[in-house]
Design a protein around this motif. Structure first.
Motif, short mmCIF file in Angstrom:
data_model
loop_
_atom_site.label_atom_id
_atom_site.label_comp_id
_atom_site.label_asym_id
_atom_site.label_seq_id
_atom_site.Cartn_x
_atom_site.Cartn_y
_atom_site.Cartn_z
N UNK A 106 0.80 -1.23 0.00
CA UNK A 106 0.00 0.00 0.00
C UNK A 106 0.83 1.28 0.00
N UNK A 107 2.13 1.18 0.18
CA UNK A 107 2.94 2.39 0.10
C UNK A 107 3.91 2.53 1.26
N UNK A 108 5.10 3.04 0.94
CA UNK A 108 6.13 3.23 1.97
C UNK A 108 5.75 4.36 2.92
N UNK A 109 5.20 5.46 2.39
CA UNK A 109 4.94 6.63 3.21
C UNK A 109 3.96 6.34 4.33
N UNK A 110 2.90 5.60 4.06
CA UNK A 110 1.89 5.33 5.09
C UNK A 110 2.50 4.62 6.30
N UNK A 111 3.32 3.60 6.03
CA UNK A 111 3.92 2.85 7.13
C UNK A 111 5.01 3.67 7.81
N UNK A 112 5.68 4.51 7.04
CA UNK A 112 6.73 5.36 7.59
C UNK A 112 6.14 6.35 8.60
N UNK A 113 4.96 6.85 8.30
CA UNK A 113 4.27 7.76 9.22
C UNK A 113 3.66 7.00 10.38
N UNK A 114 3.08 5.82 10.11
CA UNK A 114 2.45 5.03 11.16
C UNK A 114 3.46 4.61 12.22
N UNK A 115 4.67 4.26 11.81
CA UNK A 115 5.66 3.76 12.76
C UNK A 115 6.02 4.82 13.80
N UNK A 116 6.19 6.06 13.38
CA UNK A 116 6.55 7.10 14.34
C UNK A 116 5.37 7.43 15.25
N UNK A 117 4.14 7.31 14.73
CA UNK A 117 2.96 7.51 15.57
C UNK A 117 2.86 6.42 16.63
N UNK A 118 3.10 5.17 16.22
CA UNK A 118 3.05 4.05 17.16
C UNK A 118 4.14 4.13 18.22
N UNK A 119 5.22 4.83 17.94
CA UNK A 119 6.26 5.02 18.94
C UNK A 119 5.92 6.18 19.87
N UNK A 120 5.40 7.25 19.32
CA UNK A 120 5.10 8.44 20.13
C UNK A 120 4.01 8.16 21.17
N UNK A 121 2.99 7.41 20.77
CA UNK A 121 1.84 7.18 21.66
C UNK A 121 2.24 6.44 22.94
N UNK A 122 2.89 5.26 22.87
CA UNK A 122 3.25 4.57 24.11
C UNK A 122 4.34 5.29 24.91
N UNK A 123 5.23 6.04 24.22
CA UNK A 123 6.25 6.79 24.95
C UNK A 123 5.60 7.86 25.82
N UNK A 124 4.65 8.59 25.26
CA UNK A 124 3.91 9.57 26.03
C UNK A 124 3.13 8.89 27.16
N UNK A 125 2.54 7.72 26.86
CA UNK A 125 1.77 7.00 27.87
C UNK A 125 2.64 6.55 29.04
N UNK A 126 3.88 6.12 28.77
CA UNK A 126 4.78 5.70 29.85
C UNK A 126 5.01 6.86 30.82
N UNK A 127 5.15 8.07 30.27
CA UNK A 127 5.34 9.23 31.12
C UNK A 127 4.14 9.57 31.98
#
Length: 441
Positions: A93-114
């Motif tokens: 489906x495209x490199x860009x979609x997963x490239x953006x999704x990966x950073x979102x999936x990292x930001x969300x749990x990192x913020x949640x840990x805090x």
């Protein structure tokens, strides 16, 4: 018949210099990668306060720390799953979609840990929530690193792929440096009691916020020309791309795993693990050990860019041979100096860190190892599985070598993996693939 490397040398972009659009793509990708890698590794810099706060107060300190590191390791074990799933959709489906999704999936749990409640507030739910967040981080990083390499490589002009991949790799290593400096700043400016009360939350909250900024910035990126061409020609992989990888590209997988082993040894042993090793085995003071680590991490970023430049001029194979040999020499010189008292530890560690930049050659070899329709899946499977296996076994292997070679065991281990890298480079030269060209077929 198993295909080793793609055979059609059709390049992603014509010969040209990197223009403003290429530089913008590279900067945004590298910035996002640095922030995402910071989010992933900052956990280990705060393992001690986390072990105090997320487990019962009567738990022995050694056991609490062991449990905290086990939660840290869970992120590595989740990498293959996340990488394989995200790569599947990246190829379809495209490199860009997963490239953006990966950073979102990292930001969300990192913020949640805090924001997580600690054991004193919710009991056993606290470590369980921490584990869940760490697993999500592992899923994200499993897709980010291979996806980032594919993304920048497919955007780069011909003759600039090595430099593009190396700059992205340098950005990832900068994430380690940012985490180290953040931890040092917090521990220097806050009393230990304040770190336990609220200071430990700061790096995770900042990482989460900056991660969402990276998500926003990546909206300005465009899909790679290679994927756009495949989509226009209706040449995307059908079915499961991973099945195609395993059925017809076994040699490419093996080569990618072999160079990943070298990468893991250099990073885990000489960058992440050396500060503790030199304190324990050679009596280097903690302040000097971690100062050396920060300097080495900085030099590593520079080394990555330098070796990327070298790849585009002499080819990936020769750059890997030169870097591997130089790294082995520098490692033995540094360990020899440590055994003699460590009088030159800081400059030698800086030099070794620079030469660890040889690992920047690895992504160029991997992106050239697989044809475009299955490139993301091939790299993701080989890299993440190899990283999980070799990362988990590094300490055990070094411990085994220590039984016969004592304090030089880590240097011997790095030498073994460097020899594997040289063997791969020689194989590439024999097969006429020394320049590791990117293909669209």
């Amino acid at each position: 018949m198993t295909q080793a490397f793609p055979t059609t040398p059709t390049l992603a972009s014509p010969d040209r210099r990197m223009g403003p659009r290429d530089i913008q793509t590279l900067l945004l990708a590298s910035l996002g990668g640095a922030l995402e890698f910071y989010d992933f590794v900052v956990f280990v810099f705060f393992a001690l306060p986390l072990s105090h706060l997320f487990f019962p107060p009567d738990t022995p300190q050694w056991l609490a720390q062991l449990q905290t590191y086990a939660i840290f390791a869970a992120g590595y074990l989740a990498r293959p799953l996340g990488g394989i799933v995200m790569a599947h959709f990246g190829d379809r489906q495209g490199r860009k979609r997963m490239f953006t999704l990966s950073v979102f999936l990292m930001a969300l749990p990192t913020l949640a840990i805090g924001l997580l409640p600690v054991y004193a507030s919710v009991g056993l739910l606290a470590p369980l929530l921490l584990l869940c967040m760490r697993v999500v981080q592992g899923v994200a990083i499993g897709g980010e690193v291979p996806g980032a390499w594919v993304f920048v490589a497919e955007h780069a002009p011909r003759g600039r792929v090595g430099f593009a991949c190396a700059c992205l790799t340098s950005g990832l290593t900068v994430g380690i440096l940012i985490g180290s400096l953040t931890a040092a700043w917090i521990n220097h400016h806050l009393a230990p009691a304040d770190v336990l009360r609220w200071g430990w939350r700061l790096p995770f909250l900042l990482g989460g916020v900056f991660g969402f900024i990276a998500v926003w910035l990546r909206r300005w990126l465009s899909e790679t020309p290679v994927f756009a061409e495949l989509h226009a020609r209706k040449a995307l992989s059908e079915g499961l791309p991973l099945r195609t990888v395993l059925a017809g590209h076994g040699v490419s997988v093996a080569i990618s795993m072999a160079v990943t082993w070298m990468l893991t040894a250099a990073i885990l042993v000489l960058i992440l693990g050396l500060p503790n090793l030199v304190q324990k085995s050679f009596g280097i003071p903690a302040d000097e050990a971690f100062l050396g680590n920060s300097v080495a991490a900085f030099c590593l970023g520079l080394g990555c860019v330098a070796f990327g430049w070298l790849v585009d001029r002499i080819g990936a194979a020769w750059a890997l041979i030169a870097g591997s040999v130089a790294l082995v020499i520098a490692t033995y010189v540094m360990f020899g100096d440590l055994a003699a008292g460590g009088a030159h530890f800081l400059p030698l560690y800086a030099l070794t860190g620079f030469l660890v930049g040889t690992v920047a050659v690895v992504p160029t070899i991997m992106v050239a190892a697989f044809p475009a329709p299955i490139r993301f899946s091939g790299i993701s499977f080989a890299y993440n599985v190899a990283y999980a296996v070799f990362g988990a076994s590094t300490a055990t292997f070094i411990g085994y070598l220590a039984g016969t070679s004592g304090r030089m065991a880590a240097a011997h281990y790095v030498t073994i993996t460097a020899a594997v890298g040289v063997a791969v480079a020689v194989w590439l030269l024999v097969k006429g693939r020394g320049r590791a060209e990117l293909t669209t077929e």
